[in-house]
Design an enzyme around this catalytic site. Sequence first.
Site, PDB file in Angstrom:
ATOM      1  N   ARG A  58       0.828  -1.202   0.000  1.00 32.50           N
ATOM      2  CA  ARG A  58       0.000   0.000   0.000  1.00 32.50           C
ATOM      3  C   ARG A  58       0.865   1.255   0.000  1.00 32.50           C
ATOM      4  NH1 ARG A  58      -3.481   2.421   4.538  1.00 32.50           N
ATOM      5  NH2 ARG A  58      -5.079   3.589   3.421  1.00 32.50           N
ATOM      6  N   HIS A  62       0.584   4.347  -2.660  1.00 30.07           N
ATOM      7  CA  HIS A  62       0.303   5.708  -2.204  1.00 30.07           C
ATOM      8  C   HIS A  62       1.458   6.658  -2.518  1.00 30.07           C
ATOM      9  CE1 HIS A  62      -3.356   5.252   0.612  1.00 30.07           C
ATOM     10  NE2 HIS A  62      -3.353   4.267  -0.267  1.00 30.07           N
ATOM     11  N   ASP A  70       8.758   8.663  -5.790  1.00 29.73           N
ATOM     12  CA  ASP A  70       9.908   9.463  -5.373  1.00 29.73           C
ATOM     13  C   ASP A  70      10.147   9.419  -3.862  1.00 29.73           C
ATOM     14  OD1 ASP A  70       7.746  10.896  -4.459  1.00 29.73           O
ATOM     15  OD2 ASP A  70       8.459  12.848  -5.173  1.00 29.73           O
ATOM     16  N   SER A  72       8.321  10.367  -1.532  1.00 29.20           N
ATOM     17  CA  SER A  72       7.821  11.537  -0.797  1.00 29.20           C
ATOM     18  C   SER A  72       6.933  11.131   0.375  1.00 29.20           C
ATOM     19  CB  SER A  72       7.064  12.486  -1.741  1.00 29.20           C
ATOM     20  OG  SER A  72       6.051  11.801  -2.458  1.00 29.20           O
ATOM     21  N   ASN A  90      -3.383   8.741   4.418  1.00 28.84           N
ATOM     22  CA  ASN A  90      -2.135   8.042   4.744  1.00 28.84           C
ATOM     23  C   ASN A  90      -1.937   7.806   6.233  1.00 28.84           C
ATOM     24  OD1 ASN A  90      -1.262   7.700   2.115  1.00 28.84           O
ATOM     25  ND2 ASN A  90      -0.090   9.599   2.060  1.00 28.84           N
ATOM     26  N   HIS A 187      -5.475  -5.479  -3.334  1.00 29.61           N
ATOM     27  CA  HIS A 187      -6.356  -5.588  -2.168  1.00 29.61           C
ATOM     28  C   HIS A 187      -6.548  -7.036  -1.732  1.00 29.61           C
ATOM     29  CE1 HIS A 187      -8.431  -1.392  -2.738  1.00 29.61           C
ATOM     30  NE2 HIS A 187      -7.235  -1.315  -2.206  1.00 29.61           N
ATOM     31  N   ASP A 248      -3.214 -13.887  -3.900  1.00 28.76           N
ATOM     32  CA  ASP A 248      -3.854 -14.787  -4.858  1.00 28.76           C
ATOM     33  C   ASP A 248      -4.938 -14.026  -5.613  1.00 28.76           C
ATOM     34  OD1 ASP A 248      -5.942 -14.534  -3.050  1.00 28.76           O
ATOM     35  OD2 ASP A 248      -5.652 -16.518  -2.162  1.00 28.76           O
TER      36      ASP A 248
END
Length: 319
Positions: A58, A62, A70, A72, A90, A187, A248
Amino acid sequence: MKFPIIAVLLLTLSTALLKAELDAKYYEKTCPQIEDIISETVQSASKQDPKVPARILRMFFHDCFIRGCDASILLDSTHTNKAEKDGPPNLSVHSFYVIDDAKAKLEKACPHIVSCADIIAIAARDVVTLSGGSSWEVLKGRKDGRISKASDTINLPAPTLNVTQLIQSFAKRGLSIKDLVTLSGGHTLGFSHCSSFQSRIHNFSFLHDIDPTLNIKFALELKNKCPNPNTTNPNAGEFLDSTASVFDNDYYTQILGGKGLFSSDQSLASDSRTRWIVEAFAKDPSVFFKEFADSMLKLGNVGVLENGEVRLNCKIVNS
């Protein structure tokens, strides 16, 4: 007509610069142990905390979706700037320490060489492989950015978006409809708190208390776990698919059965532009694995900086 020698040299240099892209062998001479160091760090952390794989994957998404890949997302806020990691979407991104640990080890092995952005990209591949998914050769050579703003996190795809909105969001990053459906398969790992899907199981609309696209049995199970938006335990929630620690294709089987946790996930099974891809992945995991590797490579190319830096500490920009 013959070009002057200097013109030929400039043309050659210009062509070389245009082809200066990411390379799987970027650190072959400068830090040949990079893959082993990151892999060992990720494996050790995952043994200590089973949530690490989903969190690292994740984190990669993000990071790349804001200003490109980068790193960040790793920068800490300062007294003059609220950084990405403190933006609302976040606040639930964790396990930054894994990247920090890998960076510390790499700084000892090959100082000032490996970017934090490359560490995230490699770690994301490693957690997928470690969880039973596909593997791929990560292209390297990213540089770290110096800008990180919490306000930019509004551009992350929300779990309430419909297919058209999702397609537009991914297209802005050069990603196709196939990439959208494929990367949503990430997910298959992870867990969501009730707050991300409460609106689907309580007072959904004037006509329906529960989102009618939800499998009713599944919806009632969710209501039992998240009984009241105002009193629900903040740690309560649901796994994103029935095999949430294994990479999976179960995610696709789930949404075809009306068991997508987010409305954005469920929408992929109800739109003709995406449903056929969902069906193909649900039918054959090997197809999903191959496409996921390809789409991760494509995502890893988003917003790659030519003039960034190699941070000495992933949490702060170089002075």
